[in-house]
Design a protein around this motif. Sequence first.
Motif, short mmCIF file in Angstrom:
data_model
loop_
_atom_site.label_atom_id
_atom_site.label_comp_id
_atom_site.label_asym_id
_atom_site.label_seq_id
_atom_site.Cartn_x
_atom_site.Cartn_y
_atom_site.Cartn_z
N ILE A 1 -1.70 0.09 -14.04
CA ILE A 1 -2.18 0.32 -15.41
C ILE A 1 -2.51 -1.00 -16.08
N SER A 2 -1.62 -1.97 -15.91
CA SER A 2 -1.86 -3.29 -16.50
C SER A 2 -3.08 -3.97 -15.88
N LEU A 3 -3.25 -3.80 -14.57
CA LEU A 3 -4.39 -4.41 -13.89
C LEU A 3 -5.72 -3.82 -14.37
N GLN A 4 -5.72 -2.53 -14.63
CA GLN A 4 -6.96 -1.91 -15.10
C GLN A 4 -7.37 -2.49 -16.45
N LYS A 5 -6.41 -2.67 -17.34
CA LYS A 5 -6.71 -3.27 -18.64
C LYS A 5 -7.13 -4.73 -18.49
N PHE A 6 -6.47 -5.44 -17.59
CA PHE A 6 -6.80 -6.84 -17.35
C PHE A 6 -8.24 -6.99 -16.85
N LYS A 7 -8.62 -6.17 -15.89
CA LYS A 7 -9.97 -6.29 -15.32
C LYS A 7 -11.05 -5.96 -16.35
N GLN A 8 -10.80 -4.96 -17.16
CA GLN A 8 -11.76 -4.64 -18.21
C GLN A 8 -11.91 -5.81 -19.18
N ASN B 1 3.96 -8.61 -13.89
CA ASN B 1 3.96 -7.70 -15.01
C ASN B 1 2.80 -8.01 -15.95
N GLU B 2 2.70 -7.26 -17.03
CA GLU B 2 1.58 -7.42 -17.96
C GLU B 2 1.58 -8.78 -18.63
N PHE C 1 0.81 -1.22 0.00
CA PHE C 1 0.00 0.00 0.00
C PHE C 1 0.85 1.27 0.00
N ARG C 2 2.01 1.20 0.58
CA ARG C 2 2.88 2.36 0.72
C ARG C 2 3.35 2.91 -0.62
N PHE C 3 3.24 2.13 -1.70
CA PHE C 3 3.99 2.45 -2.89
C PHE C 3 3.16 2.90 -4.10
N SER C 4 1.89 3.16 -3.89
CA SER C 4 1.09 3.70 -4.99
C SER C 4 -0.03 4.57 -4.45
N PRO C 5 -0.20 5.77 -5.02
CA PRO C 5 -1.33 6.62 -4.60
C PRO C 5 -2.67 6.04 -5.00
N HIS C 6 -2.67 5.03 -5.84
CA HIS C 6 -3.92 4.41 -6.30
C HIS C 6 -4.35 3.25 -5.41
N LEU C 7 -3.54 2.95 -4.40
CA LEU C 7 -3.87 1.89 -3.45
C LEU C 7 -4.33 2.51 -2.14
N GLU D 1 3.06 1.51 -10.20
CA GLU D 1 2.34 2.37 -11.13
C GLU D 1 2.10 1.63 -12.45
N GLN D 2 3.12 0.96 -12.96
CA GLN D 2 2.97 0.18 -14.20
C GLN D 2 1.98 -0.97 -13.99
N LEU D 3 2.09 -1.61 -12.83
CA LEU D 3 1.21 -2.75 -12.55
C LEU D 3 -0.24 -2.32 -12.47
#
Length: 501
Positions: A303-310, A383-384, A216-222, A299-301
Amino acid sequence: MIKRSEIKPLTAIDSTKHHATPLFDALKLYEAQNVTSFDVPGHKRGLDEQSELYYYGRSTLRHDVNSMPQLDNYDNPKGVIKEAQNLLADLYLADEAHFLVNGTTEGIQTMILAVCRPGDKLILPRNVHKSVLNAMALADVTPVYVSPEFDVKFGIAHNLSYDNVKAAIDKHPDARAIFIMNPTYFGAVSDLQAITELAHAHGMPVLVDEAHGAHFRFSPHLPISSMEAGADMAATSLHKTGGSFTQSSALLVQGDLVDKRKVKSVINMLTSTSASYLLMSSLDIARKNLALNGPEKFEQLMISLQKFKQAVNDIPGFHMLDGKAFKDLYHQQLDESKLTIYIDSTIELSGFEVYKLLRSDYSIQMELAEPNLIMGIVSIADNEAVLERLLEALQSISRLHHQAEREVHSPVLKQLSIPEQAMGLREVLYADKYPVNIEDAVGEICAESLMIYPPGIPIVMAGERISQDIVDYWQFINNQPIIKIGTENSNQVYIIEKRGK
């Protein structure tokens, strides 16, 4: 309601100081000195090259050492172990960090034993890890259970609401502390910052099981991490999402509501005097990697997760647990790095069957399976490309096993009320017990915790009175394809033996 922004501010990490790995460097220096060993361990740093232990590599054996002046001492660290722990504390914004070599289980037990005295009350979620129950038994603590939010569609328990925690505090103002998960196994996150402020206003320290939140410490999106939220202690499993070896974890401490000397004393009581240098050095290495590369990699992960979930949501029969809908429904955040994949009834396979099929036919190992879902965990190492492999496997399974004409329905699962606590957990630990048929157990005190997955909330805890509702529900689920935990024989239950029997 979550008062702060959904996107947390990421406190800057001073990467300049985190290039160092003091403990790992000391081990490499010791290895280079080629010391003749007349101490433990008995494999003598791999002296016998014919041993099958050599499969794990020469450096692994050479780094499996015991305490000595050059390598510091775990019980009272003043050298390289202390330096490495200080760097970990800096990274996670804690006053102190302690390496743990017996997993987050050790951290949970330490938190409860260091804060609570015999007879104290502890406010906690009903769906806690079994290590919490064991710690309460050791400490002779009285649990004050709070029901988590329950997801009927997915059939799983989420986290605690602020209102339910407040109600528990109002009813039990004499409680010693509050215990909370950040996040749950499936990634649900309470408004930890608001709950911590509430607890502190009542003089209660906040103890956090952060086994699944080391990232959690490593992304503002978490979601916000425990130390950022102001919690007093957190047991954090770096091995789960941070990249250290299995069984290595850390206990983070901050503030003045916890006696830090007692914390260290309890750690020494619970930990082997031969703490593994392999585990500790892996924490040192993982901390460096997280500090230098964590924000960019996550941050890269994300972005990849968002595409994966969609993409998963476009596969017939599969649906991802959605963060926005989750927040709207439960007023909680969701750890978007968790892969909770719902399998609706248009797929002719259960979650267990999909789990087995992924492993047998696609060489993909998921974290767990339930009747109607599978769940996977991603980490700093993912990774992606690995997400794409899972996506292709799910698409293949859907092509082979999706039947559009099948009726879509959800499993029948319900949340029972919390039973009467008739005996303390420590008293149960030492009491005599015997088995009875479940239908004969009404009114008896249960000697073991019975639970099902999903939803992951115990039907009855050790020390609680068995009601007719509990018996009826247990008999109902015996006919369902659900994992039952606690009793060896699903038709029997262990109860407390009455004196004079």
